[in-house]
Design an enzyme around this catalytic site. Structure first.
Site, PDB file in Angstrom:
ATOM      1  N   GLU A 176       0.935  -1.069   0.174  1.00  0.00           N
ATOM      2  CA  GLU A 176       0.112   0.140   0.060  1.00  0.00           C
ATOM      3  C   GLU A 176       0.846   1.371   0.048  1.00  0.00           C
ATOM      4  OE1 GLU A 176      -2.649  -1.082   3.267  1.00  0.00           O
ATOM      5  OE2 GLU A 176      -2.599  -2.934   2.524  1.00  0.00           O
ATOM      6  N   HIS A 379     -17.993  -8.596   6.766  1.00  0.00           N
ATOM      7  CA  HIS A 379     -16.673  -8.275   6.906  1.00  0.00           C
ATOM      8  C   HIS A 379     -15.844  -9.338   7.939  1.00  0.00           C
ATOM      9  CE1 HIS A 379     -13.064  -5.705   8.557  1.00  0.00           C
ATOM     10  NE2 HIS A 379     -12.724  -5.955   7.406  1.00  0.00           N
ATOM     11  N   GLU A 381     -12.405  -9.288   9.773  1.00  0.00           N
ATOM     12  CA  GLU A 381     -11.331  -8.832  10.239  1.00  0.00           C
ATOM     13  C   GLU A 381     -10.233  -9.973  10.922  1.00  0.00           C
ATOM     14  OE1 GLU A 381      -8.900  -5.793   9.086  1.00  0.00           O
ATOM     15  OE2 GLU A 381      -7.851  -7.565   9.855  1.00  0.00           O
ATOM     16  N   HIS A 464      -8.592  -8.005   1.718  1.00  0.00           N
ATOM     17  CA  HIS A 464      -7.561  -6.941   2.173  1.00  0.00           C
ATOM     18  C   HIS A 464      -6.497  -7.275   2.626  1.00  0.00           C
ATOM     19  CE1 HIS A 464      -9.847  -3.168   1.211  1.00  0.00           C
ATOM     20  NE2 HIS A 464     -10.660  -3.904   0.605  1.00  0.00           N
ATOM     21  N   GLU A 465      -5.379  -6.447   2.466  1.00  0.00           N
ATOM     22  CA  GLU A 465      -3.974  -6.937   2.957  1.00  0.00           C
ATOM     23  C   GLU A 465      -3.469  -8.295   2.276  1.00  0.00           C
ATOM     24  OE1 GLU A 465      -6.377  -5.932   5.494  1.00  0.00           O
ATOM     25  OE2 GLU A 465      -5.810  -4.032   5.159  1.00  0.00           O
ATOM     26  N   GLU A 483      -7.392  -5.844  -2.217  1.00  0.00           N
ATOM     27  CA  GLU A 483      -6.762  -4.659  -2.017  1.00  0.00           C
ATOM     28  C   GLU A 483      -5.382  -4.676  -2.770  1.00  0.00           C
ATOM     29  OE1 GLU A 483      -6.052  -3.446   2.169  1.00  0.00           O
ATOM     30  OE2 GLU A 483      -6.501  -1.569   1.552  1.00  0.00           O
ATOM     31  N   GLU A 489      -8.663   4.501   0.818  1.00  0.00           N
ATOM     32  CA  GLU A 489      -8.659   4.952   2.431  1.00  0.00           C
ATOM     33  C   GLU A 489      -7.699   5.561   2.966  1.00  0.00           C
ATOM     34  OE1 GLU A 489      -9.127   0.485   2.964  1.00  0.00           O
ATOM     35  OE2 GLU A 489      -7.674   0.587   3.968  1.00  0.00           O
TER      36      GLU A 489
HETATM   37  C1  NOJ Z   1      -7.888  -2.248   6.403  1.00  0.00           C
HETATM   38  C2  NOJ Z   1      -8.855  -2.507   5.249  1.00  0.00           C
HETATM   39  O1  NOJ Z   1      -8.248  -2.146   4.164  1.00  0.00           O
HETATM   40  C3  NOJ Z   1     -10.060  -1.483   5.462  1.00  0.00           C
HETATM   41  O2  NOJ Z   1     -10.751  -1.565   4.285  1.00  0.00           O
HETATM   42  C4  NOJ Z   1     -10.892  -1.879   6.700  1.00  0.00           C
HETATM   43  O3  NOJ Z   1     -11.903  -1.107   6.980  1.00  0.00           O
HETATM   44  C5  NOJ Z   1      -9.883  -2.076   7.857  1.00  0.00           C
HETATM   45  N1  NOJ Z   1      -8.548  -2.677   7.522  1.00  0.00           N
HETATM   46  C6  NOJ Z   1     -10.737  -2.350   9.248  1.00  0.00           C
HETATM   47  O4  NOJ Z   1     -10.633  -3.883   9.212  1.00  0.00           O
HETATM   48 CA    CA Z   2      -6.130  -1.433   3.873  1.00  0.00          CA
END
Ligand code: NOJ
Ligand code: CA
Length: 684
Positions: A176, A379, A381, A464-465, A483, A489
């Protein structure tokens, strides 16, 4: 056919600088005969490849080979034999994508490299838009688990004055970053895709395809400006562990005569295996909104408290809005248990992927979304804790399937680009925690398992990541987007960034960039934290930066305030019959025309860097008849810095012969929706 396919080799190549004599062994030529890939050996039995385009050396002799922790190196004393040749010309269909049909036309050679005892295959495919080669290991290396300590593949670009675009590897924020540009001599260690503009104006992108059960390829500059493979190592320095017969990912070189040609390349997809999931008609590309941007601007929070975003009530409000305006999906972050203030720092991961926060009724929201025909995107995480996630994956995905949830956003935020895993299971080691990069084999294998497990439950993933894309969406079409790049963001990056992405990161596949922000000064007029873009560019990005799950990232109230501009977001799809790059230069501007799948409607998007410019838009991609174009563009006085909201919206009649100059303001862009007039039999 063979005569065209085989280059007659009478020449001997002398390696610049060291006088080493190389004997060309075998060549593979592209179907149009312009690209020639040659494998060579030197007097010590070291193996090289080299690439010539239109008679010009593009990649100088570059080494091939391996070293191992538990086997003799495979670097020298080698000889090469050709085993077989093939030529293929197929067209295959994508279930979703930038285009429905993809042509795959290549010449292939299968070579056998041996040290007399052990054999490694080298499969080479040369297309008109570049080439790929991979190593194929048989049983000769069966030591139980083969431990690769280095892959020696080099990519020695002949033109050291190339302008190279890359991001630095082994950095805290993974991929990123904004792209660097400079000479090869400026690179230390780079992620791929890496794109070079050669002095002769040709373009070359170095990357890999089909990265499965292996470590990510990064490129470290060696002496004499060679680019050497450095596989991302595991905690103990081993780069790859494999058993039994296996193949490496394809090492790829995309080659184009111009920047626009580069964008046409399908090489990465063509080097991947066909769809393994069977009927994937359950995958639904579309435009989604979500409880998300408000979390990043600080208006709402992931964690419990007065600002909690993910409540049942708020979710229903979003679902109503999405359904009223005919959009497709609704993402909710913060819906589950485990969002503490410092969740990403904590070693004790408390995330649950089945339990909702007390103010979010998952069953109720899922039913509500289903009734309103809105796709609920949950989501997950993981905070990079892959083992914690794997413990819950099966139960979570089964729950989501029962609730009709078909799309998931997963995430791997962590301390510093990796995962610290407990080593207890490994036993006997002196340290308690092992460090694993997000781009090493260990985490890549987890990500792959998550994709396959999700497919069993008919769930698509936006990761993401994530590990960078390598075209696996062809084989696993539920790995829809991700991502692996600096998205919106990050908010404050230069307008130029988005004009580099199509030629670099997006050469590899779709990106969840999250465009569509209308409230650019999201913390109040004049603040320093803001989106460096005009509002028209935000619309252009929805076409230019392809994602089959494309976010309209702003909050409902900002769309309500600008219904005329929002109209474009309501119309733009995320699945295409065809995509045509109309113009562009890396780091300067990009214009794309895309045809909506199964219709005669087209959408055009254009974006520029800090420099304003006028683009001559030729509509010759349209078929016969008359069309109506609704144009959303920067006003004459627009500027990302001083006047980002100045926009002109107009509808005009066009046909394929129309050529229209369109102004893009500094940091600006445009978007056009084009529909065919139904009653155009009277048109003259
Ligand atoms: C990083 C992600 O790229 C983002 O989109 C997300 O909202 C945050 N982490 C929280 O998990
Ligand atoms: Ca991110």
């Amino acid at each position: 056919m063979l005569a065209k396919h085989v280059l007659i080799l009478g020449l001997v190549y002398v390696l610049a600088g060291c006088g080493t004599q190389l004997n060309p062994d075998f060549s593979v030529v592209s179907p149009d005969s312009r690209i020639v890939f040659t494998v060579m050996t030197d007097g010590l039995g070291r193996v090289y490849y080299h690439v010539v385009v239109d008679g010009e050396t593009t990649i100088e002799p570059s080494r091939l080979g391996f070293t191992f922790a538990n086997a003799e190196p495979f670097l020298a004393g080698l000889s090469v034999q050709e085993v077989s040749r093939d030529e293929r010309d197929d067209t295959w269909e994508q279930p979703w994508g930038e285009r429905r049909f993809v042509r795959s036309h290549y010449n292939e050679s299968m070579l056998d490299i041996t040290d007399g005892e052990r054999h490694v295959g080298l499969r080479v495919r040369v297309f008109d838009d570049g080439l790929g080669f991979r190593y194929e290991f048989g049983d000769d290396f069966n030591t139980g688990e083969l431990l690769i300590t280095d892959e020696l593949t080099q990519f020695n670009l002949a033109d050291h004055d190339s302008l190279v675009h890359w991001t630095e590897a082994f950095n805290e924020e993974r991929y990123e970053y904004q792209y660097n540009d400079g000479k090869i001599a400026d690179i230390d260690v780079a992620h791929t895709p890496l794109t070079a503009k050669l002095s002769n104006h040709r373009y070359v992108t170095l990357h890999e395809a089909a990265l499965v059960d292996y470590s990510s390829l990064v490129l470290r500059r060696g002496s004499a400006d060679t680019l050497n493979t450095e596989l991302v190592a595991a905690y103990d320095g081993i780069k790859v562990r494999r058993e039994g017969p296996f193949t490496t990912p394809w090492r790829t070189v995309q080659i184009a005569d111009s920047s626009v040609d580069l964008l046409r390349s399908n090489l990465i997809l063509n080097l991947n295996e066909p769809n393994k999931l069977g009927d994937v008609s359950w995958l639904k590309p579309g435009i989604y909104m979500g409880i998300w941007w408000s979390l990043h601007t600080g208006e709402q929070s992931w964690e419990q408290g007065p600002k909690l975003g993910a409540t049942t009530e708020e979710a229903k409000r979003y679902i109503d809005f999405i359904s009223t305006h005919g959009l497709d999906g609704f993402l909710v972050e913060g819906w589950n248990v485990g969002w503490t203030k410092d969740w990403w720092k904590s070693k004790e991961n408390t995330f649950s992927f089945t339990e909702s926060n007390p103010r979010f009724d998952l069953e109720e929201v899922a039913h509500y979304a289903r009734d309103k025909q809105v796709s609920l995107i949950l989501h997950n995480e993981t905070a990079g804790d892959v083992e914690h996630y794997e413990e819950q994956m099966a139960a979570a995905f089964a729950l989501y399937e029962r609730l009709g949830v078909q799309q998931l956003k997963t995430g791997y935020v962590d301390f510093a680009n990796g995962y610290t895993r407990p080593l207890s299971s490994k036993g006997g080691r002196e340290f308690k925690y092992a460090y694993e990069w997000n781009h090493g084999q260990y985490v890549i294998n987890h990500m792959q398992r998550s994709i396959e497990k999700a497919a069993e439950h008919k769930i698509a993933i936006n990761m993401h990541e994530s590990i960078k894309p390598t075209g696996l969406r062809r084989t696993y079409p539920n790995f829809m987007t991700r991502e692996s790049a600096m998205g919106q963001e990050y908010k404050g990056f230069a307008p130029r960034h988005t004009t580099v992405l199509p030629f670099t990161r997006m050469m590899a596949g779709p990106f969840d960039y999250t465009p569509g922000i209308f409230n650019l000064w999201y913390k109040g007029e004049g603040n320093s934290e803001r989106i460096k873009s005009t509002i028209a560019k935000q619309l252009g990005l929805m076409v230019v930066l392809y994602s089959p799950m494309q976010m309209a990232a702003d909050l409902p109230r900002f769309y309500e305030q600008k219904p005329d501009l929002f109209q474009f977001i309501k119309e733009v799809p995320a699945d295409w019959e065809e995509s045509i790059p109309l113009g562009g230069e890396i780091g300067e501007y990009v214009v794309y025309a895309r045809q909506q799948r199964g219709t005669e409607s087209w959408f055009v998007g254009g974006i520029t860097n800090e420099v304003g410019r006028t683009f001559e838009l030729d509509f010759d991609f349209l078929g016969d008849g008359e069309y109506t174009a609704r144009i959303y563009k920067d006003g004459a006085d627009a500027d990302w810095d001083t006047n980002p909201y100045s926009t002109v919206i107009e509808s005009i009649a066009i046909k394929s012969a129309t050529v229209l100059p369109i102004y893009l303001a500094p940091g600006g862009g445009f978007a056009i929706s084009i529909t065919k007039n139904s009653n155009d039999e009277g048109s003259l």
